[in-house]
Design a protein around this motif. Sequence first.
Motif, short mmCIF file in Angstrom:
data_model
loop_
_atom_site.label_atom_id
_atom_site.label_comp_id
_atom_site.label_asym_id
_atom_site.label_seq_id
_atom_site.Cartn_x
_atom_site.Cartn_y
_atom_site.Cartn_z
N GLY A 65 -1.97 42.57 -33.78
CA GLY A 65 -2.43 41.32 -33.47
C GLY A 65 -1.21 40.22 -33.64
O GLY A 65 -0.24 40.38 -33.85
N TRP A 66 -1.58 39.04 -33.00
CA TRP A 66 -0.48 38.19 -32.90
C TRP A 66 -0.49 37.33 -34.00
O TRP A 66 -1.84 36.84 -34.67
N ILE A 67 0.53 36.58 -34.59
CA ILE A 67 0.82 35.94 -35.71
C ILE A 67 1.13 34.66 -35.19
O ILE A 67 1.96 34.20 -34.54
N VAL A 68 0.40 33.46 -35.78
CA VAL A 68 0.61 32.23 -35.54
C VAL A 68 0.73 31.51 -37.01
O VAL A 68 0.02 31.71 -37.87
N SER A 69 1.99 31.01 -37.17
CA SER A 69 2.29 30.46 -38.68
C SER A 69 2.27 28.76 -38.45
O SER A 69 2.81 28.33 -37.50
N VAL A 70 1.59 28.13 -39.24
CA VAL A 70 1.46 26.72 -39.44
C VAL A 70 2.08 26.16 -40.72
O VAL A 70 1.44 26.61 -41.84
N THR A 71 3.21 25.53 -40.64
CA THR A 71 3.65 25.28 -41.67
C THR A 71 3.78 23.72 -41.90
O THR A 71 3.63 23.16 -40.58
N LEU A 72 4.39 22.85 -42.70
CA LEU A 72 4.92 21.71 -42.63
C LEU A 72 6.30 21.31 -42.80
O LEU A 72 6.84 22.11 -43.68
N PHE A 87 4.44 27.84 -35.27
CA PHE A 87 5.21 28.72 -34.69
C PHE A 87 4.45 30.08 -34.29
O PHE A 87 3.53 30.46 -34.84
N CYS A 88 4.76 30.48 -33.23
CA CYS A 88 4.13 31.81 -32.46
C CYS A 88 5.47 32.38 -31.64
O CYS A 88 5.98 31.91 -30.81
N ASP A 90 8.32 33.84 -32.62
CA ASP A 90 9.39 33.09 -33.00
C ASP A 90 9.79 31.75 -32.02
O ASP A 90 10.98 31.35 -31.68
N GLU A 91 8.95 30.84 -31.48
CA GLU A 91 8.92 29.80 -30.99
C GLU A 91 8.32 28.56 -31.52
O GLU A 91 7.13 28.83 -32.10
N LEU A 92 9.10 27.46 -31.60
CA LEU A 92 8.21 26.18 -32.00
C LEU A 92 7.44 25.69 -31.03
O LEU A 92 7.88 25.42 -30.18
N LEU A 93 6.24 25.68 -31.07
CA LEU A 93 5.36 25.02 -30.07
C LEU A 93 4.36 24.03 -30.58
O LEU A 93 4.02 23.70 -31.90
N ASP A 94 3.80 23.22 -29.67
CA ASP A 94 2.63 22.19 -29.74
C ASP A 94 1.66 22.89 -29.51
O ASP A 94 1.54 24.16 -29.15
N LEU A 95 0.39 21.99 -29.56
CA LEU A 95 -0.82 22.59 -29.39
C LEU A 95 -1.05 23.12 -28.14
O LEU A 95 -1.49 24.15 -27.94
N ALA A 96 -0.57 22.10 -27.10
CA ALA A 96 -0.62 22.34 -25.70
C ALA A 96 -0.09 24.03 -25.52
O ALA A 96 -0.44 24.43 -24.63
N GLN A 112 -7.51 40.06 -27.76
CA GLN A 112 -6.76 40.75 -29.03
C GLN A 112 -7.27 39.75 -30.29
O GLN A 112 -7.99 39.36 -30.33
N THR A 113 -6.14 40.01 -31.22
CA THR A 113 -6.66 39.35 -32.54
C THR A 113 -5.63 38.34 -32.75
O THR A 113 -4.39 38.64 -32.94
N LEU A 114 -5.87 37.15 -33.34
CA LEU A 114 -4.72 36.12 -33.79
C LEU A 114 -5.25 36.00 -34.97
O LEU A 114 -6.08 35.61 -35.61
N VAL A 115 -3.92 36.06 -35.87
CA VAL A 115 -3.82 35.83 -36.90
C VAL A 115 -3.30 34.48 -37.61
O VAL A 115 -2.03 34.33 -36.97
N ILE A 116 -3.78 33.62 -38.33
CA ILE A 116 -3.41 32.47 -38.38
C ILE A 116 -2.97 32.38 -39.91
O ILE A 116 -3.68 32.57 -40.94
N ARG A 117 -1.48 32.39 -40.06
CA ARG A 117 -0.88 32.20 -41.33
C ARG A 117 -0.66 30.73 -41.53
O ARG A 117 0.39 30.23 -41.02
N ALA A 118 -1.53 29.82 -42.24
CA ALA A 118 -1.50 28.45 -42.50
C ALA A 118 -1.19 28.04 -43.70
O ALA A 118 -1.70 28.70 -44.93
N ASP A 119 -0.42 26.88 -43.99
CA ASP A 119 0.30 26.51 -45.45
C ASP A 119 -1.15 26.09 -45.94
O ASP A 119 -2.15 25.50 -45.27
N LYS A 120 -1.37 25.93 -47.16
CA LYS A 120 -2.58 25.65 -47.76
C LYS A 120 -2.85 24.16 -47.66
O LYS A 120 -3.98 23.70 -48.00
#
Length: 155
Positions: A65-72, A87-88, A90-96, A112-120
């Motif tokens: 799966g693809w991993i999208v990380s959301v942090t603050l 981040f997806c 290894d790139e810093l992206l905006d929503l668009a 495919q599968t998208l895994v969201i690793r989001a900060d709490k």
Amino acid sequence: MPLPSPTRLQPRLTLLRGTTDLVPLVTVLFLLLLFFLLGSSFVTQPGLVVELPKSSLGVRVPSGGWIVSVTLTPETKEGGGRKPLIFCRDELLDLAGLRKLLEEAGRGRPPQTLVIRADKDAPAGLLVEIMNAALAQKWSVLLATQPDAEPPGGP
């Protein structure tokens, strides 16, 4: 009675002479290396610390799966608030940019599968927008959590 003269005993075994065979030594070293490589854990997203929300139940994450990380962003002294970063691959992206990347990846390929690793503390609205972008491409979406017994920092 005279004592018998001491006789010198001759050993029947001789020391090995010649070259040493290194093949068994090299084989054992390769087996040890293989054992330690298979026994070690692999880091999924190096360098990005995300404090995942805790959950008593969990789902195994698929390996493809693809991993999208959301942090603050870190807190500042001015108190301007923490802004979310996406981040997806290894790139810093905006929503668009993330939507565009998912659309390009979904063309002509099976879902495919998208895994969201989001900060709490990440905003729930942003997570829903990311989920909607993936679901529009007919991808399945998983939200990564941390088991109760695991230390912070992610899996």
